[in-house]
Design an enzyme around this catalytic site. Structure first.
Site, short mmCIF file in Angstrom:
data_model
loop_
_atom_site.label_atom_id
_atom_site.label_comp_id
_atom_site.label_asym_id
_atom_site.label_seq_id
_atom_site.Cartn_x
_atom_site.Cartn_y
_atom_site.Cartn_z
N LYS A 51 -3.55 -0.04 8.55
CA LYS A 51 -4.83 0.02 7.84
C LYS A 51 -5.87 -0.83 8.55
O LYS A 51 -7.03 -0.44 8.70
CB LYS A 51 -4.65 -0.43 6.38
N GLN A 95 -1.39 -3.56 -1.83
CA GLN A 95 -0.28 -2.77 -1.27
C GLN A 95 0.90 -2.74 -2.25
O GLN A 95 1.30 -3.78 -2.77
CB GLN A 95 0.14 -3.37 0.08
N ASP A 118 -7.78 3.34 -3.80
CA ASP A 118 -6.54 4.10 -3.93
C ASP A 118 -6.66 5.24 -4.95
O ASP A 118 -5.84 6.15 -4.95
CB ASP A 118 -5.40 3.17 -4.41
N1 GUN Z 1 2.38 2.09 -0.97
C1 GUN Z 1 2.74 3.32 -0.52
N2 GUN Z 1 1.68 4.15 -0.52
C2 GUN Z 1 0.64 3.44 -0.98
C3 GUN Z 1 -0.73 3.75 -1.20
O1 GUN Z 1 -1.22 4.88 -0.99
N3 GUN Z 1 -1.49 2.73 -1.67
C4 GUN Z 1 -1.00 1.49 -1.94
N4 GUN Z 1 -1.82 0.58 -2.42
N5 GUN Z 1 0.27 1.18 -1.76
C5 GUN Z 1 1.07 2.14 -1.27
#
Ligand code: GUN
Length: 287
Positions: A51, A95, A118
């Site tokens: 990211k 996350q 998200d």
């Molecule tokens: N963990 C796995 N996929 C995601 C996601 O799309 N967003 C977040 N915040 N955590 C994740």
């Protein structure tokens, strides 16, 4: 046809970088994404690094708060509250998964709807399910990326039978709604589904999001199906693989996404576009 999410994501990120380069003149700054990572989950560390790299490519300002495993729930919530009221922050991502002593529900509900890149906040979820997504609604990244992959492959969704394996809030449920919005006939399967192969063999579009290495085998797939693999699993040799047994499924599929290089890069790409969306909503509608 193997659809490369990596190539599509690179193209879309290059387009976003051009757009973001015009922002300082128009709005006085670029979007700022904040990521909170609690604990030492190895998968999460990789995701967060990817990211950060993507933010650099598109030209965002970004901050990552790495918090130790033993961080309390209150400390995480306090940090989110602080970021919610920080005018220099446009997007907040915590996350997942979080250490067990921290409530994911509380964390997700604390992030302000406007900064929820998200699309997991209950108000964003409600908008997704109550109406067709529009510019004001943040759509979860992985499902949004899957639709873009199918569109890039020129795959016609309307009228098709879609089978989704998995019913998670992050992927299974929202991709089902997005496929329904595109006029697919959607079946959601899960760990209690009986006669699963009978159902998957009817799928024109098969989305696998269950987290089980190479679970979907060639005998479970209809000739000519579009197969989307959301899995990020480890095979018997500890090598990264998906929920789909690529070797036996690829010969039958008309369209298939690889792991790695399929859905994963598109998820991150959509996180970038969601951050731009939150940034622009703020810039265009502030008094
Ligand atoms: N963990 C796995 N996929 C995601 C996601 O799309 N967003 C977040 N915040 N955590 C994740």
């Amino acid at each position: 046809m193997i659809i490369s999410g990596k190539e599509l994501a690179a193209k879309l990120k290059a387009e976003m970088a051009e757009q973001v380069a015009t922002f300082p003149e128009k709005y006085g700054r670029v979007p700022h994404l904040v990521v909170i990572l609690v604990g030492n989950d190895p998968g999460s560390q990789t995701y967060v690094r990817n990211k950060e790299k993507a933010c650099d490519v598109v030209g965002f300002n970004h901050t990552t708060f790495r918090m130790p495993e033993e961080t309390t729930e209150k400390e995480v919530l306090d940090k989110i509250v602080e970021l919610n009221s920080d005018d220099s922050v446009d997007g907040i991502l915590v996350q997942l998964p979080l250490p067990r002593h921290i409530s994911e529900t509380k964390v997700i509900e604390t992030i302000s709807k406007e900064k929820d890149v998200d699309g997991f906040h209950p108000l964003n979820t409600a908008e997704l399910w109550q109406k067709r997504p529009n510019d004001s609604c943040v759509v979860p990244c992985t499902p949004k990326g899957i639709i873009q992959l199918l569109d890039a492959a020129d795959y016609k969704i309307s009228g098709k039978r879609a089978v989704v394996l998995g019913r998670s809030q992050i992927v299974g449920l929202p991709i089902s709604k997005l496929l329904l919005d595109r006029n697919a006939t959607v079946t959601i399967c899960h760990s209690r589904t009986e006669n699963l192969p009978e159902i998957t063999r009817q799928a024109d579009i098969l989305v696998a999001a269950i987290g089980k290495a190479k679970f979907v085998t060639g005998d479970m797939v209809k000739e000519g199906a579009a197969v989307i693999d959301v899995g990020m699993d480890l095979d018997e040799n500890g090598k990264l693989c998906g929920d789909v047994d690529f070797a036996s499924v690829e010969p039958k599929a008309s369209v298939i996404t690889p792991v790695p290089g399929g859905v994963g890069p598109m998820t991150i790409c959509c996180l970038m576009s969601n951050t731009i969306q939150c940034f622009l909503n703020k810039m265009l509608y502030k008094e």
